[in-house]
Write an enzyme that holds these catalytic residues in place. Structure first.
Site, PDB file in Angstrom:
ATOM      1  N   CYS A 129     -18.622  10.792   6.172  1.00 10.49           N
ATOM      2  CA  CYS A 129     -17.919   9.768   5.405  1.00 10.49           C
ATOM      3  C   CYS A 129     -16.700   9.323   6.192  1.00 10.49           C
ATOM      4  O   CYS A 129     -15.931  10.157   6.682  1.00 10.49           O
ATOM      5  CB  CYS A 129     -17.498  10.295   4.032  1.00 10.49           C
ATOM      6  SG  CYS A 129     -16.757   9.007   2.982  1.00 10.49           S
ATOM      7  N   GLN A 233      -3.216   5.494  -7.333  1.00 14.92           N
ATOM      8  CA  GLN A 233      -3.623   4.555  -6.297  1.00 14.92           C
ATOM      9  C   GLN A 233      -4.522   5.267  -5.289  1.00 14.92           C
ATOM     10  O   GLN A 233      -4.309   6.434  -4.963  1.00 14.92           O
ATOM     11  CB  GLN A 233      -2.401   3.953  -5.606  1.00 14.92           C
ATOM     12  CG  GLN A 233      -1.538   3.094  -6.504  1.00 14.92           C
ATOM     13  CD  GLN A 233      -2.252   1.829  -6.994  1.00 14.92           C
ATOM     14  OE1 GLN A 233      -3.193   1.349  -6.380  1.00 14.92           O
ATOM     15  NE2 GLN A 233      -1.787   1.294  -8.111  1.00 14.92           N
ATOM     16  N   GLU A 278       3.109   2.789 -21.722  1.00 17.73           N
ATOM     17  CA  GLU A 278       1.819   3.289 -21.240  1.00 17.73           C
ATOM     18  C   GLU A 278       0.981   3.757 -22.425  1.00 17.73           C
ATOM     19  O   GLU A 278       1.477   4.437 -23.336  1.00 17.73           O
ATOM     20  CB  GLU A 278       2.038   4.445 -20.256  1.00 17.73           C
ATOM     21  CG  GLU A 278       0.812   5.226 -19.879  1.00 17.73           C
ATOM     22  CD  GLU A 278      -0.322   4.368 -19.335  1.00 17.73           C
ATOM     23  OE1 GLU A 278      -1.482   4.634 -19.695  1.00 17.73           O
ATOM     24  OE2 GLU A 278      -0.036   3.421 -18.569  1.00 17.73           O
ATOM     25  N   CYS A 346      -5.891  -5.298  -9.624  1.00 14.42           N
ATOM     26  CA  CYS A 346      -7.068  -4.830  -8.889  1.00 14.42           C
ATOM     27  C   CYS A 346      -8.258  -5.758  -9.112  1.00 14.42           C
ATOM     28  O   CYS A 346      -9.390  -5.406  -8.804  1.00 14.42           O
ATOM     29  CB  CYS A 346      -7.423  -3.401  -9.302  1.00 14.42           C
ATOM     30  SG  CYS A 346      -7.789  -3.207 -11.060  1.00 14.42           S
TER      31      CYS A 346
END
Length: 388
Positions: A129, A233, A278, A346
């Site tokens: 990978c 992230q 949040e 995103c």
């Protein structure tokens, strides 16, 4: 000739023909074969293109950066938003991904571990990978041996890995440890590989099986307690690029609201008095524990957005919503007097939709910083700066 790369990764000719695995500058022959051009590189991984972890390994960095920027510019153009200044595209380097979700399945005596193949439920058995951090990839083969003793025939599991301060935080979903031998095997595995935490989820929620010391992730210089399967992230350097863009947008503001704050990626890096909202209770409590001076509120902004009167108290607002964007909250922002907004996204499409609402109400989109944290994938992130 291929002139651009479409949102799903296919090359596109000037005539609108879509060609898989083609890069800008490639020539397409009459029989459909591709003659590689100057931006077509040899993919570094043997699993490409079958593995669903990457779609764009055939692009060199210049054309990949162009793809990231063009995704954002095209989304804004589709919403008739004037294009702003673009900062240079930030690309995370190979082998920098610090979190990943892999699939596992036992077939006979074999256990497959890897990403699912593109548009398929078949698992590409990972033998190399080029995107994962070495600490994560080093666990793949040992996991095959561990799961061979725990997964029943033809059963599947999900393996979630995050590189925390104390080592890898490993969560395995879809398995249980009901015998003494299984419990001992888990403990030995965690010790041998110096895991920060090992947890199982058999359908009733994550249960910690190994955690010598409380697991944390450092954000803004503060060790933050890391809840199970918390959002982070994807790369540390991508996080830095986004944080720096947000800091530039909010520079000088004495009062700042961080909406969809998560664990505090941005709140913990901001100066002045910070309010953080949040929806995840665990994330909100972790942020409070990390820095009690931040006023953190458990609040679902999809159900209860901040109204204009609440927003008008702040000199800057930061928001980092999920892929769906933040349309309801942005409508309130659009009618507010907040002079500066930093929007991290995103999903270029939902960002452009929300940007159109802000621009229509007097905000100016000044600058966009494109970020390619998910190297060689079609996933694009950005940080944008609005002013009124």
């Amino acid at each position: 000739m291929i002139v651009r790369v479409a949102a799903r990764g296919e090359g596109v000719t000037a005539g609108g023909r879509f060609v898989p695995l083609a890069a800008p500058g490639d020539l397409v022959e009459s029989d459909g074969s591709v003659l590689p051009g100057p931006h077509h590189q040899v993919p570094p991984c043997r699993h490409f293109p079958e593995c669903g972890g990457c779609q764009l390994q055939h692009l060199d960095d210049e054309s990949y950066a162009g793809f990231v920027r063009d995704r954002i510019a095209s989304a804004l153009a589709a919403q008739h938003v004037p294009l702003p200044d673009f900062a240079p595209v930030h690309l995370s380097p190979p082998n920098s991904r610090r979190r990943a979700s892999l699939s596992a399945q036992r077939i006979g005596k074999r256990v497959l571990v890897g990403f699912k193949q593109e548009r398929s439920n078949r698992i590409e058995d990972m033998r190399e990978c080029h995107i994962l951090r070495p600490e994560l990839f080093a666990l793949v083969d040992p996991l095959r041996r561990l799961l061979a003793t725990m997964l029943p025939e033809r059963r599947s599991a999900t393996v979630k890995m995050t590189l925390a301060d104390q080592g890898v935080d490993l969560l395995i979903e879809g398995v249980s440890a009901d015998t003494l031998a299984a419990v001992e095997a888990l403990t030995e595995f965690a010790q041998e590989h110096s895991l920060g935490r090992l947890s199982l989820d058999d359908g009733l929620g994550p249960q910690t099986r190994w955690e010598p010391v409380p697991v944390t992730i450092t954000l803004g210089g503060a060790p933050v307690p890391l809840p199970h399967d918390a959002f982070l992230q994807a790369t540390a350097d991508g996080e830095v690029a986004l944080v720096q863009a947000v800091q530039a947008s909010a520079d000088g503001a004495a009062t700042i609201a961080d909406l969809f704050a998560g664990l505090g990626t941005f709140a913990l890096n901001l100066k002045g008095r910070v309010y953080a909202a949040e929806a995840s209770r665990d994330a909100m409590l972790a942020l409070k524990a990390a820095r009690p001076t931040i006023f953190a509120e458990h609040r679902d902004l999809y159900r209860r957005s901040l109204g204009t009167a609440e927003l008008d108290r702040f000199e800057a607002v930061v928001l980092d919503p999920p892929r769906a964007g933040a349309e309801a909250q942005v409508r309130e922002l659009a009618g507010s007097s907040v002079p500066r907004i930093a929007y991290v996204s995103c999903n270029p499409a939902s960002f452009a939709r929300d940007a159109r609402l802000l621009v229509a109400c007097g905000y100016r989109l000044e600058r966009v910083t494109p970020v390619g944290q998910f190297r060689w994938s079609t996933h694009v992130e950005l940080a944008a700066s609005f002013r009124k």
